[in-house]
Design a protein around this motif. Structure first.
Motif, PDB file in Angstrom:
ATOM      1  N   GLN A  43      36.513   8.269 -32.858  1.00  0.00           N
ATOM      2  CA  GLN A  43      35.913   7.292 -33.770  1.00  0.00           C
ATOM      3  C   GLN A  43      34.883   6.397 -33.077  1.00  0.00           C
ATOM      4  OE1 GLN A  43      36.761   7.820 -37.014  1.00  0.00           O
ATOM      5  NE2 GLN A  43      37.961   9.447 -36.050  1.00  0.00           N
ATOM      6  N   PRO A  44      35.154   5.834 -31.877  1.00  0.00           N
ATOM      7  CA  PRO A  44      34.115   5.033 -31.216  1.00  0.00           C
ATOM      8  C   PRO A  44      32.860   5.822 -30.874  1.00  0.00           C
ATOM      9  CG  PRO A  44      36.270   4.567 -30.279  1.00  0.00           C
ATOM     10  CD  PRO A  44      36.439   5.747 -31.160  1.00  0.00           C
TER      11      PRO A  44
ATOM     12  N   CYS B 233      35.498  -3.706 -32.398  1.00  0.00           N
ATOM     13  CA  CYS B 233      35.788  -2.857 -33.560  1.00  0.00           C
ATOM     14  C   CYS B 233      36.226  -1.458 -33.130  1.00  0.00           C
ATOM     15  CB  CYS B 233      34.566  -2.772 -34.462  1.00  0.00           C
ATOM     16  SG  CYS B 233      34.124  -4.325 -35.275  1.00  0.00           S
ATOM     17  N   CYS B 234      35.670  -0.949 -32.030  1.00  0.00           N
ATOM     18  CA  CYS B 234      36.078   0.359 -31.539  1.00  0.00           C
ATOM     19  C   CYS B 234      37.532   0.344 -31.069  1.00  0.00           C
ATOM     20  CB  CYS B 234      35.165   0.802 -30.396  1.00  0.00           C
ATOM     21  SG  CYS B 234      33.496   1.250 -30.926  1.00  0.00           S
TER      22      CYS B 234
ATOM     23  N   MET C  23      30.879   5.921 -33.989  1.00  0.00           N
ATOM     24  CA  MET C  23      30.409   4.567 -34.312  1.00  0.00           C
ATOM     25  C   MET C  23      29.178   4.199 -33.488  1.00  0.00           C
ATOM     26  SD  MET C  23      34.144   2.692 -34.659  1.00  0.00           S
ATOM     27  CE  MET C  23      33.465   1.074 -34.955  1.00  0.00           C
TER      28      MET C  23
ATOM     29  N   TYR D  67      37.140   4.940 -42.480  1.00  0.00           N
ATOM     30  CA  TYR D  67      37.401   3.534 -42.156  1.00  0.00           C
ATOM     31  C   TYR D  67      36.523   3.024 -41.022  1.00  0.00           C
ATOM     32  CZ  TYR D  67      41.536   3.491 -45.162  1.00  0.00           C
ATOM     33  OH  TYR D  67      42.382   3.531 -46.241  1.00  0.00           O
ATOM     34  N   LYS D  68      35.983   3.925 -40.212  1.00  0.00           N
ATOM     35  CA  LYS D  68      35.162   3.462 -39.086  1.00  0.00           C
ATOM     36  C   LYS D  68      33.853   2.822 -39.537  1.00  0.00           C
ATOM     37  CE  LYS D  68      33.112   8.019 -38.278  1.00  0.00           C
ATOM     38  NZ  LYS D  68      34.116   8.817 -38.999  1.00  0.00           N
TER      39      LYS D  68
ATOM     40  N   SER E 202      38.923   8.865 -41.633  1.00  0.00           N
ATOM     41  CA  SER E 202      37.646   8.976 -40.924  1.00  0.00           C
ATOM     42  C   SER E 202      36.605   8.021 -41.484  1.00  0.00           C
ATOM     43  CB  SER E 202      37.132  10.420 -41.020  1.00  0.00           C
ATOM     44  OG  SER E 202      38.036  11.331 -40.435  1.00  0.00           O
TER      45      SER E 202
ATOM     46  N   ILE F 172      39.778   0.184 -34.196  1.00  0.00           N
ATOM     47  CA  ILE F 172      39.921   1.425 -34.966  1.00  0.00           C
ATOM     48  C   ILE F 172      40.760   2.440 -34.201  1.00  0.00           C
ATOM     49  CG2 ILE F 172      37.874   2.599 -34.110  1.00  0.00           C
ATOM     50  CD1 ILE F 172      39.124   2.497 -37.754  1.00  0.00           C
TER      51      ILE F 172
END
Length: 307
Positions: free
Chosen positions: A294-295, A248-249, A298, A221-222, A219, A252
């Motif tokens: 994750q996105p 990047c989204c 972010m 790493y985002k 988690s 990941i």
């Protein structure tokens, strides 16, 4: 009458007793500058002064018996309390996090960090995602790029807070209170994400070798993609922020799916065909949910930093 005239101030001189005359003679032979008579001959036992007081340089046995054992007892009792407290802290800490296991997640080097950062941004060309083991123990992260670590998430989290402070400063919105809120909100969302993931794994009854520390690492790493997105927004405006953050989204999501798929689906081979098919769908949905979350985090934690 003649003796009375020779006596000054008209006082008559009386004869002193023999004992007093002898004492006066002895005092006349003493030092004329001495203020007091020497009474050491009639003093008490050695080591005692006037009225039984302790003379300097001489030890008083009763006082030594009272002070020395008490001080030694205090030192011994304090050291025993300190050792017991240290043992208690170590024992309780080992229940939560084993220090030896925690050291494993920080066993990195410069080569590993560089390769792992490249893998987080460009995961498309990587083929082998399996973690290597040595005698049923995963190898250290510096020997395996697929192994999770805590060094990159920890440094990325700190760097994200610094970049957020810099971005707020360029917009004249910086204050210690806002920066504290930014850091605490990011940490709270990370904890919520890990707890929800653990609860979801429990509901789906997934027997996996994923630990809580592994979930914290994945988690965390985002934050690498978040830093790249915010820096791009500061350099190229909102257009650069959205383009780089989108890249990047996607990166990941691919990284999380390929990393967690093997760990969450690791027990599927030991089950029957029917059970395997039903549970595999739930596990795949859970893996996709973790990756696609994750996105969302972010964007939620960075959109207000770029204007």
């Amino acid at each position: 009458m003649e003796s009375d005239a020779a006596t000054p101030a008209g006082f008559r001189q009386r004869k002193l007793p023999s004992k007093l005359r002898m004492r006066g003679a002895a005092s006349d032979m003493a030092d004329p500058n001495q203020l007091f008579d020497d009474t050491s001959a009639h003093a008490g036992p050695p080591g005692l002064g006037y009225r039984g007081q302790e003379t300097p340089g001489m030890g008083f046995p009763a006082q030594a018996l009272l002070t020395e054992p008490m001080s030694n007892f205090a030192v011994t009792y304090g050291s025993s309390l300190a050792s017991q407290g240290k043992e208690m802290v170590d024992r309780n800490l080992d229940r939560l996090i084993t220090i030896s296991k925690l050291k494993y997640y920080f066993a990195v080097d410069t080569v590993y960090v560089g390769k792992k950062l490249g893998l987080l941004v460009f995961p498309y060309m990587h083929k082998n995602w399996e973690v290597r083991y040595q005698q049923d123990t995963p190898v250290a992260p510096r020997f395996d790029i697929n192994a999770p670590d805590l060094y990159i998430p920890a440094m990325a989290f700190i760097t994200y807070i610094l970049v957020a402070g810099f971005a707020l400063g360029t917009q004249n919105r910086f204050s210690p209170e806002i920066l504290g809120i930014q850091a605490s909100s990011a940490l709270v969302w990370l904890i919520i994400e890990v707890l929800v993931t653990l609860f979801s794994l429990y509901l789906v009854t997934v027997n996996t070798d994923l630990t809580t520390i592994d979930l914290i690492a994945f988690s965390g790493y985002k934050y690498v993609g978040m830093i790249v997105g915010v820096v791009s927004g500061l350099l190229f405006g909102r257009t650069g922020y959205y383009l780089v953050l989108l890249w990047c989204c996607i990166a990941i999501v691919v990284f999380m799916i390929r990393s967690l798929r093997l760990k969450i689906l690791s027990e599927a081979a030991a089950e029957g065909v029917l059970v395997r098919g039903a549970k595999n769908q739930l596990r795949m949905y859970l893996t996709m949910a973790i990756a696609t979350a994750q996105p969302v985090f972010m964007y939620w934690l960075t959109y207000h930093l770029v204007r």
